[in-house]
Write an enzyme that holds these catalytic residues in place. Structure first.
Site, PDB file in Angstrom:
ATOM      1  N   TYR A 435      30.840  36.457  39.527  1.00 14.80           N
ATOM      2  CA  TYR A 435      30.015  37.306  40.390  1.00 14.80           C
ATOM      3  C   TYR A 435      30.791  37.784  41.610  1.00 14.80           C
ATOM      4  O   TYR A 435      31.923  37.387  41.857  1.00 14.80           O
ATOM      5  CB  TYR A 435      28.692  36.664  40.751  1.00 14.80           C
ATOM      6  CG  TYR A 435      28.657  35.342  41.502  1.00 14.80           C
ATOM      7  CD1 TYR A 435      29.768  34.744  42.055  1.00 14.80           C
ATOM      8  CD2 TYR A 435      27.428  34.702  41.662  1.00 14.80           C
ATOM      9  CE1 TYR A 435      29.681  33.562  42.744  1.00 14.80           C
ATOM     10  CE2 TYR A 435      27.316  33.518  42.353  1.00 14.80           C
ATOM     11  CZ  TYR A 435      28.447  32.947  42.896  1.00 14.80           C
ATOM     12  OH  TYR A 435      28.342  31.770  43.583  1.00 14.80           O
ATOM     13  N   GLU A 436      30.161  38.707  42.351  1.00 16.45           N
ATOM     14  CA  GLU A 436      30.808  39.430  43.456  1.00 16.45           C
ATOM     15  C   GLU A 436      32.031  40.216  42.975  1.00 16.45           C
ATOM     16  O   GLU A 436      32.995  40.409  43.722  1.00 16.45           O
ATOM     17  CB  GLU A 436      31.213  38.469  44.594  1.00 16.45           C
ATOM     18  CG  GLU A 436      30.073  37.685  45.189  1.00 16.45           C
ATOM     19  CD  GLU A 436      29.077  38.549  45.935  1.00 16.45           C
ATOM     20  OE1 GLU A 436      29.359  39.741  46.158  1.00 16.45           O
ATOM     21  OE2 GLU A 436      27.999  38.043  46.279  1.00 16.45           O
ATOM     22  N   GLY A 437      31.990  40.678  41.741  1.00 15.93           N
ATOM     23  CA  GLY A 437      33.123  41.385  41.149  1.00 15.93           C
ATOM     24  C   GLY A 437      33.990  40.407  40.389  1.00 15.93           C
ATOM     25  O   GLY A 437      34.556  39.488  40.975  1.00 15.93           O
TER      26      GLY A 437
END
Length: 585
Positions: A435-437
């Site tokens: 997550y968060e890229g």
């Protein structure tokens, strides 16, 4: 499960001796009058107490109980609400927040250490406060004066929580395809309609309101804008009104982070307010994302520190086998700490963790300078933030999973069962790479935008500073300094080759990005390992200095050569990666 205790000596050492926080804060008016080393040390002492006595005790029980979804409400595990209230009352949510709106105004290079303690104590719980701090940061940077005055005080106080809402089923990493719509209203607000998935802290019972930052498109527009959408409407005087068309569709049932509510969120003509300019939502969101990506890297770092403490204590207690050459005590069994392979694992975990902590503090320092300094210092720090943020997110979280798995291996079969607690760390840490890229996207950003995007200007400046600084070391061996210098030259040459061929080989950056980030990460960790050994030799007591030098020796001998492996992968290019047809897979 062993109680967590923060490595306060190492943390204070980084601030005071390695990165000269006193001089940094004294030079910045935002901190000069209210932050010094004594203040920072006192804050870390209290943060350690909070992490150890409040947060860590709910880690195991929260994982076993998880969150539940009842009657459009999300209920957190037993104890979460009470601990969050005490956490918020202590000012920890607004630690680095703007003092004008009730934040404590502390520097990020201190904040990252507090974040590490909280993540070490309980990943799932810590995410709630982290998302709130990030949402407040975005509102403070891009919101109108009215929105800041109306929402920031209650976010910083922890009375309300924040969430960021980007992902949709058809639009994960590529946000251009989002379908959530924003319809302009005569009063200047917007009605938001659509659905989002994978929303961390999208709803919960910890606070009386949740403030969502939602990416949406205006009708007949391909541009993406950012909107502040409260779960419950807020009157001009700050009091809560009626529900705002924000509801939970479901919660996700996950591999880990079971105490963290990951929600499907639905917006049915929910009233929202524009943050920043129309069609510039991603610019606003990425102000928050720089901090959040560092925070997620620190999630991996915190897990690594917790895993090391558990594994090292276990290795000194667990009796199994006899030392090579016979037991020093003539015993039938020795603690497994005597075995070379166990020591290899523990040294690897500790080396990555300590170097990773240095990277997090250094990156926090650049964030402070980019936000509060002026002129050339501000401009350079801004470029370093751009360069280092994807590395901090990806390399810290990749090594975080590696080290928690390695710690689990130290436990052997006992690491695979729930009673020891180490398997929870493995499960909780895995998501940090996603997550968060995703970390692959972080690597592409690092190589494609931050490295070759300015034709190696920032990378070359950063690497040359490493070379210049390390050349002046007096406590570190010449062999180590030469080794570091050689790897710096090799990395720059690899970057130059990629930069020269990026236009004629369009798949080159994508194919080599992860290896390039890993090469840079291992090299940077090597520099920080030597820097810590050098500064300890200058100013710390002999045993502390001796340990730092031994860790540097281990890193340079056993981990630094991984740079060669990754550079070899880069030299292999993209041809073998792209050769197969899609139908061949």
């Amino acid at each position: 499960m062993n109680p967590y205790h923060a490595p306060l000596t190492d943390m204070n050492f980084l601030l005071e001796k390695v990165f000269d926080a006193s001089a940094t804060w004294a030079a910045l008016p935002a901190f000069a009058e209210h932050v010094d080393i004594d203040t920072a040390s006192a804050i870390m002492d209290e943060a350690d107490k909070i992490a150890r006595e409040l947060i860590h005790p709910i880690n195991r029980s929260g994982d076993e109980q998880g969150v539940c979804h009842q009657d459009d409400r999300v209920i957190t595990p037993d104890g979460y609400k009470e601990v969050y209230q005490q956490f918020a009352e202590g000012g920890w949510v607004g630690l680095c927040g703007d003092p004008e709106f009730g934040g404590m105004g502390m520097p990020k290079m201190l904040g990252v250490l507090v974040d590490e303690m909280a993540y070490s104590a309980c990943n799932a719980f810590t995410l709630y406060g982290s998302l709130t701090a990030g949402a407040a940061l975005c509102i403070n940077a891009h919101g109108s004066d009215e929105l800041k005055a109306k929402f920031l005080p209650s976010l910083y106080s922890g009375q309300w929580a924040g969430a960021m809402d980007m992902t949709e089923p058809q639009a994960g990493s590529d946000l251009r395809n989002i379908r959530t719509k924003a319809l302009p209203q005569d009063d200047g607000s917007y009605l938001i309609t659509g659905s989002k998935i994978f929303i961390t802290g999208g709803d919960h019972d910890l606070t009386e309101n949740v403030i969502h930052l939602v990416l949406a498109k205006l009708p007949d527009s391909n541009g993406i804008s950012l909107f502040l959408v409260p779960k419950i409407k807020v009157a001009d005087d700050g009091t809560l009104g009626e529900h705002n068309g924000v509801s939970v569709g479901s919660i996700e049932h996950k591999m880990g982070l079971k105490g963290s509510a990951t929600c499907v969120m639905n917006y049915d003509s929910a009233q929202g307010y524009l943050i920043g300019k129309l069609n510039r939502g991603l610019v606003c969101m990425f102000t928050m994302m720089n901090y959040e990506r560092l925070a997620i890297g620190i999630q991996g770092l915190g897990s690594s520190q917790a895993a090391y403490q558990m594994a090292s204590e276990y290795a000194k207690e667990r009796l199994q086998g006899i030392a090579a050459g016979g037991s020093a005590n003539g015993a039938d069994c020795d603690p497994i700490i005597v075995h070379g392979d166990v020591r290899r694992m523990l040294l690897t975990i500790r080396s990555y963790t300590e170097a990773g902590r240095a990277l997090s503090v250094f990156t926090g320092k650049q964030l402070d300078l980019a936000k509060y300094a002026e002129g050339d210092v501000k401009e350079k720090a801004s470029r370093y933030v751009g360069l280092l943020t994807p590395v901090a997110k990806a390399f810290l979280s990749d090594r975080g999973l590696d080290t928690t798995i390695m710690a689990q291996q130290v436990f052997g079969g006992h690491g695979y069962i729930r009673e020891t607690g180490i398997e929870q760390l493995v499960r909780d840490t895995r998501i940090a790479q996603i997550y968060e890229g995703t970390n692959g996207i972080q690597a592409i950003d690092f190589l494609g935008r931050k490295t070759t995007g300015d034709n190696l200007r920032t990378l070359t400046e950063f690497i040359n500073e490493i070379k210049t600084d390390s050349a002046e070391f007096v406590h570190v061996s010449k062999a180590h300094r030469q080794q570091l210098d050689s790897y710096c030259d090799k990395l720059l040459q690899a970057a130059l080759t990629i930069n020269e061929n990026k236009l004629t080989q369009p798949a080159l950056i994508n194919s080599c990005a992860v290896d390039f980030l890993d090469a840079f990460g291992h090299l940077t960790y090597g520099y920080f390992s030597l820097l810590m050994a050098e500064r300890a030799g200058d100013a710390m007591e002999p045993n502390f200095s001796r340990i730092k030098m031994l860790l540097a020796d281990f890193y340079m001998a056993k981990l630094m050569p991984k740079v060669d492996y990754h550079l070899a992968q880069i030299r292999a290019g993209d041809a073998v990666v792209m050769a197969m047809q899609e139908s061949d897979f």
